[in-house]
Write an enzyme that holds these catalytic residues in place. Structure first.
Site, PDB file in Angstrom:
ATOM      1  N   HIS A   1       8.133   4.488   3.501  1.00  0.00           N
ATOM      2  CA  HIS A   1       8.437   4.385   4.925  1.00  0.00           C
ATOM      3  C   HIS A   1       9.943   4.283   5.110  1.00  0.00           C
ATOM      4  O   HIS A   1      10.612   3.550   4.389  1.00  0.00           O
ATOM      5  CB  HIS A   1       7.764   3.148   5.534  1.00  0.00           C
ATOM      6  CG  HIS A   1       6.343   2.992   5.133  1.00  0.00           C
ATOM      7  ND1 HIS A   1       5.309   3.650   5.762  1.00  0.00           N
ATOM      8  CD2 HIS A   1       5.770   2.277   4.140  1.00  0.00           C
ATOM      9  CE1 HIS A   1       4.166   3.334   5.169  1.00  0.00           C
ATOM     10  NE2 HIS A   1       4.416   2.505   4.195  1.00  0.00           N
TER      11      HIS A   1
ATOM     12  N   LYS B   1      -8.361  -3.975 -11.831  1.00  0.00           N
ATOM     13  CA  LYS B   1      -8.719  -5.162 -11.049  1.00  0.00           C
ATOM     14  C   LYS B   1     -10.233  -5.262 -10.889  1.00  0.00           C
ATOM     15  O   LYS B   1     -10.826  -6.328 -11.091  1.00  0.00           O
ATOM     16  CB  LYS B   1      -8.029  -5.083  -9.685  1.00  0.00           C
ATOM     17  CG  LYS B   1      -8.347  -6.233  -8.741  1.00  0.00           C
ATOM     18  CD  LYS B   1      -7.566  -6.078  -7.432  1.00  0.00           C
ATOM     19  CE  LYS B   1      -7.871  -7.212  -6.460  1.00  0.00           C
ATOM     20  NZ  LYS B   1      -7.067  -7.096  -5.204  1.00  0.00           N
TER      21      LYS B   1
END
EC number: 6.3.4.4
Length: 443
Positions: free
Chosen positions: A57, A160
């Site tokens: 961004h 994870k």
């Protein structure tokens, strides 16, 4: 009056210290932070809850362009504390390199204003290498890949979920225990991918250095958020890395990211109760973009798409890939609203439409001649839909200098009003340029 109607639409019951959440609605994520560039200077805590350095961004402050991937953009606010939550996966070389590059542009004192959850998982270099191998295998086996950024995000979230990943708390604790777990995890990937080359000793040496730099920043994320939400009254802004249609559950699967980037991910990505979520702001470009592959019903693979791409400078900050462009798709945005429950919308990059004599908005899908009642889950269906459009006259003049709704051309006002009425959600901000001053606040 227009503004009075919008205020009624946007009224939301809020208690003390509620989270205010922004969420991008397109299928690319570059302009989510357009709104944050404004809001970050109004809040005392800015938190980041999912994703990794796969999203990029650009934030413009005082004519300086800062590029963010892992750092919350609230770090630009010297009066705010920024926090990276447990839902984020962190590539430490990427984090410190990003901080260094932005420091050279003027970012100062970020170490004193940044906290990182001890429960956040770590992206290792071999996760990134595996990401590239998986893309190659998809191309060889299916003739197409997912178009990932190869930043290791998917493999890290896979670790994870498989419960063999390593977290920040592991790295800053007993390093000998961390080293043992790291060698096991690396060995697992080497067994799965025989062509994977990992210099285990070199990466461990690098991580040992990062552990020392990281330790002062690490905190108990749950306790941090609890104090922020229940202490002295303050405003808290939550940032997400990716747009709603990239959500692992609700996005255009499998062409999605590997985390929950819709508003529900706020609670699991930060460890906060749902009752603390206050206003949710949807960030919507005045047209639709997508980076990488995947279904795109309103895509304009023609001169119109090229014009939107060039005028909007639609290139991914992370990879530099050219974004695909098309007409605003309100079927998609309405679906994003169903999932996220927007309090109001920020409509960005309206100025990119300034030169078009005619503008269209997608308002319905049909498949095999039959109307679709909802946004389809099956991508094979989505790739074949026909879009019904509403056509609007363009305004054919510059809006870049406009600073109020009343100053906008009547055609632009009609365009915005149609979006509000279709979605039954008020437009709170309209963006007509890159700077913070170019964001028109309607109410």
């Amino acid at each position: 009056k227009h503004n009075k109607r919008l205020k009624r639409l946007a009224e939301v019951k809020r208690g003390r210290n509620h989270l205010q959440k922004q969420k991008g609605c397109n299928v690319s994520c570059g302009y989510i932070f357009y709104l944050i560039a404004i809001l970050a200077f109004m809040f005392v805590t800015a938190v980041y809850y999912q994703g990794g350095n796969n999203a990029g961004h650009t934030v413009v402050v005082d004519s300086v362009e800062y590029d963010f991937h892992l750092l919350p953009s609230g770090v630009l606010n010297k009066k705010a504390i920024s926090f990276i939550g447990n839902g984020v996966v962190i590539h430490l070389p990427g984090l410190f390199e990003e901080a260094e590059k932005n420091s050279q542009k003027g970012l100062q004192g970020w170490e004193e204003r940044l906290k990182i959850s001890d429960r956040a998982h770590i992206v290792f270099n071999f996760h990134q290498a595996v990401d590239g191998i998986q893309e190659q295998l998809r191309q060889q086996q299916a003739g197409k890949n997912l178009g990932t950024t190869k930043k290791g995000i998917g493999p890290a979230y896979s670790s994870k979920a498989a419960r063999n990943g390593l977290r920040v708390c592991d790295l800053v604790s007993d390093f000998s225990v961390f080293e043992e777990k790291f060698r096991v995890l690396a060995g697992h990937f080497q067994t799965t991918y025989p062509n994977l080359n990992i210099d285990i000793d070199a990466e461990l040496e690098q991580l040992k250095g990062y552990a020392e730099r990281l330790r002062p920043l690490v905190t108990d994320g749950v306790y941090f958020m609890h104090k922020a939400l229940n202490g002295p009254s303050k405003k808290i802004l939550v940032e997400g890395a990716n747009a709603a249609l990239l959500d692992i559950d609700f996005g255009t699967y499998p062409f999605v990211t590997s985390s929950n980037c819709t508003v529900g991910g706020v609670c699991t990505g930060l460890g906060v109760p749902p009752s603390h979520v206050g206003r949710v702001y949807g960030v919507v470009k005045a047209y639709t973009t997508r980076v990488g592959v995947g279904a795109f019903p309103t895509e304009q693979d023609n001169d119109t798409g090229d014009l939107l791409q060039s005028r909007g400078r639609e290139f991914g900050v992370t990879t530099g890939r050219r974004r695909r462009c098309g007409w605003l798709d309100l079927v998609l945005v309405r679906y994003a609203h169903m999932v996220n429950g927007f309090s109001a919308i920020a409509l960005t990059k309206l100025d990119i439409l300034d030169t078009l004599p005619e503008i269209k908005i997608g308002i319905a899908y049909t498949a095999d001649g039959k109307p679709l009642p909802s946004f389809p889950a099956n991508m094979d269906v989505l790739t074949k839909v026909q879009v019904t459009y509403e056509t609007f006259p363009g305004w054919c003049c510059s809006t870049e200098g406009v600073r109020s709704f009343d100053e906008l051309p009547s055609q632009a006002q009609a365009y915005i009003s149609f979006i509000e009425n279709f979605l039954e959600v008020p437009v709170k901000w309209v963006g007509v340029g890159k700077s913070r001053e170019s964001m028109i606040k309607l109410f």
